[in-house]
Motif scaffolding. Structure first.
Motif, PDB file in Angstrom:
ATOM      1  N   ASN A  67      -7.029  -0.948  -3.353  1.00 51.32           N
ATOM      2  CA  ASN A  67      -5.903  -0.996  -2.218  1.00 51.32           C
ATOM      3  C   ASN A  67      -6.717  -0.631  -0.892  1.00 51.32           C
ATOM      4  N   TRP A  68      -7.519  -1.486  -0.361  1.00 49.90           N
ATOM      5  CA  TRP A  68      -8.312  -0.975   0.716  1.00 49.90           C
ATOM      6  C   TRP A  68      -7.373  -0.616   1.847  1.00 49.90           C
ATOM      7  N   LEU A  69      -6.209  -1.371   2.116  1.00 51.79           N
ATOM      8  CA  LEU A  69      -5.479  -0.999   3.249  1.00 51.79           C
ATOM      9  C   LEU A  69      -4.822   0.326   3.435  1.00 51.79           C
ATOM     10  N   SER A  70      -4.496   0.538   2.256  1.00 49.93           N
ATOM     11  CA  SER A  70      -3.892   1.981   1.892  1.00 49.93           C
ATOM     12  C   SER A  70      -4.935   3.045   1.998  1.00 49.93           C
ATOM     13  N   LEU A  71      -6.175   2.800   1.420  1.00 45.91           N
ATOM     14  CA  LEU A  71      -7.254   3.786   1.723  1.00 45.91           C
ATOM     15  C   LEU A  71      -7.760   3.988   3.046  1.00 45.91           C
ATOM     16  N   ALA A  72      -7.605   2.917   3.720  1.00 42.74           N
ATOM     17  CA  ALA A  72      -8.101   2.854   5.171  1.00 42.74           C
ATOM     18  C   ALA A  72      -7.122   3.803   5.774  1.00 42.74           C
ATOM     19  N   ASP A  73      -5.740   3.614   5.766  1.00 45.54           N
ATOM     20  CA  ASP A  73      -4.568   4.487   6.240  1.00 45.54           C
ATOM     21  C   ASP A  73      -4.730   6.135   5.989  1.00 45.54           C
ATOM     22  N   TYR A  74      -5.285   6.421   4.670  1.00 42.43           N
ATOM     23  CA  TYR A  74      -5.539   7.800   4.131  1.00 42.43           C
ATOM     24  C   TYR A  74      -6.628   8.296   4.879  1.00 42.43           C
ATOM     25  N   LEU A  75      -7.596   7.389   5.111  1.00 40.16           N
ATOM     26  CA  LEU A  75      -8.718   7.865   5.762  1.00 40.16           C
ATOM     27  C   LEU A  75      -8.547   8.302   7.357  1.00 40.16           C
ATOM     28  N   GLU A  76      -8.049   7.460   8.003  1.00 38.87           N
ATOM     29  CA  GLU A  76      -7.630   7.375   9.354  1.00 38.87           C
ATOM     30  C   GLU A  76      -6.649   8.171   9.823  1.00 38.87           C
ATOM     31  N   TYR A  77      -5.915   8.319   8.918  1.00 40.65           N
ATOM     32  CA  TYR A  77      -4.488   9.078   9.395  1.00 40.65           C
ATOM     33  C   TYR A  77      -4.343  10.379   8.717  1.00 40.65           C
ATOM     34  N   GLU A  78      -4.179  10.408   7.475  1.00 36.75           N
ATOM     35  CA  GLU A  78      -3.867  11.684   6.661  1.00 36.75           C
ATOM     36  C   GLU A  78      -5.208  12.716   6.642  1.00 36.75           C
ATOM     37  N   LEU A  79      -6.238  12.207   6.422  1.00 34.49           N
ATOM     38  CA  LEU A  79      -7.626  12.822   6.377  1.00 34.49           C
ATOM     39  C   LEU A  79      -7.507  13.286   7.650  1.00 34.49           C
TER      40      LEU A  79
END
Length: 89
Positions: A67-79
């Motif tokens: 789930n690359w888009l969700s993973l990208a969101d976690y990296l860019e926003y949550e992390l």
């Protein structure tokens, strides 16, 4: 640029790679981001360290399910939020 700022920029760059469909390259970059972030997290309050563990679990789950888009969101926003908010404390 401080070490933490470099980690934040690398996390955003990694997220861009996932969004572009370059998942192999992004996966390698994600490992480097996590390894670079770990020493900073270890110096942060316990609640941040606990959040870090949960965030890693979500990220690895997204990686396993591709789930690359969700993973990208976690990296860019949550992390990024976790690292920068803890820095302000």
């Amino acid at each position: 640029m401080s070490g933490l700022e470099v980690v934040v920029e690398d996390a955003r760059g990694c997220a861009r790679l996932f969004r572009l469909g370059r998942d192999v390259e992004a996966g390698l970059a994600m490992i480097a981001v996590i390894e670079a972030a770990q020493p900073f997290v270890e110096r942060m309050p316990r609640d941040v360290q606990s959040s870090w563990g949960g965030l890693l679990g979500f990220m690895f789950n997204d990686q396993q399910t591709q789930n690359w888009l969700s993973l990208a969101d976690y990296l860019e926003y949550e992390l990024v939020d976790l690292l920068t908010a803890a820095q302000a404390v």
